[in-house]
Design an enzyme around this catalytic site. Structure first.
Site, PDB file in Angstrom:
ATOM      1  N   ASP A  13       0.852  -1.180   0.000  1.00 19.97           N
ATOM      2  CA  ASP A  13       0.000   0.000   0.000  1.00 19.97           C
ATOM      3  C   ASP A  13       0.896   1.241   0.000  1.00 19.97           C
ATOM      4  OD1 ASP A  13      -2.932   0.895   0.459  1.00 19.97           O
ATOM      5  OD2 ASP A  13      -1.800   2.079   1.915  1.00 19.97           O
TER       6      ASP A  13
ATOM      7  N   GLU B   5      -4.744   2.375  -4.133  1.00 19.42           N
ATOM      8  CA  GLU B   5      -3.278   2.459  -4.099  1.00 19.42           C
ATOM      9  C   GLU B   5      -2.687   1.207  -3.471  1.00 19.42           C
ATOM     10  OE1 GLU B   5      -4.713   4.382  -0.284  1.00 19.42           O
ATOM     11  OE2 GLU B   5      -5.323   4.514  -2.364  1.00 19.42           O
TER      12      GLU B   5
END
Length: 188
Positions: free
Chosen positions: A55, A98
């Site tokens: 992430d 993301e």
């Protein structure tokens, strides 16, 4: 001629359906399907496999500070760096905004931890040259947090992902910008 055009169109449609055009990674559905298939082969004695969930740290602040276009450029930059630094048989997918998944085939956990740590250092060392509507050309630094674990024979992809995801959250709680072993929940 018609068959050739049909084949090219079919290839293009398949690519659009399976590849995230911004990052070059597999879309979530394609990643999950292919990862499950690979793990089934691994369970049949094809060798070890490890999963990393990554992430990008503080991505919302990149969007808020520099705009969504710059954020998109950061996503593309990270996707390109990761995608070009994996082995041919590894799977790379965008599993959320993301958030990315990497299935490292023929790779035990210790090697996977080292490879993901190497990717983390690569991202830290390569700023993204982005274009911001307000600021013009800017260099954007980013880091990522990751959780890693090795496939256990007979388990589901969901179980493996849950362990890697738990390790990812441990990495975030330890200050981010690190890779954490799901088993040990250590590594920063």
């Amino acid at each position: 001629m018609v068959m050739l055009a049909h084949d090219r169109l079919a290839e293009r449609l398949e690519r659009w359906a399976n590849i995230d055009t911004m990052t070059g990674a597999l879309v979530r559905r394609a990643f999950m399907e292919r990862a499950q298939s690979r793990l089934e082969r691994t369970g049949s004695g094809a060798g070890p496999a490890s999963l990393a969930i990554i992430d990008i740290d503080h991505f919302k602040s990149i969007n808020d500070r520099h705009g969504h276009a710059a954020g998109d450029q950061v996503l593309a930059h990270v996707g390109r760096l990761i995608g070009t630094n994996l082995q041919q048989d590894d799977l790379f997918g965008r599993i959320g905004g993301e958030e990315f998944g990497i299935l490292l085939t023929d790779t035990g956990k210790q090697e996977a931890l080292a490879r993901i740590e190497s990717l983390r250092r690569l991202i830290v060392g390569n700023k993204c040259r982005a274009l911001s509507a307000e600021e013009g050309r800017i260099d954007v630094s980013c880091t990522f947090s990751a959780g890693v674990d090795e496939y256990r024979c007979g388990e589901t992809l969901s179980n493996l992902m849950a362990r890697a995801d738990s390790a990812l959250y441990a990495a975030k709680s330890r200050g981010r910008d690190c890779v954490v072993d799901a088993q040990m929940q250590s590594g920063c």
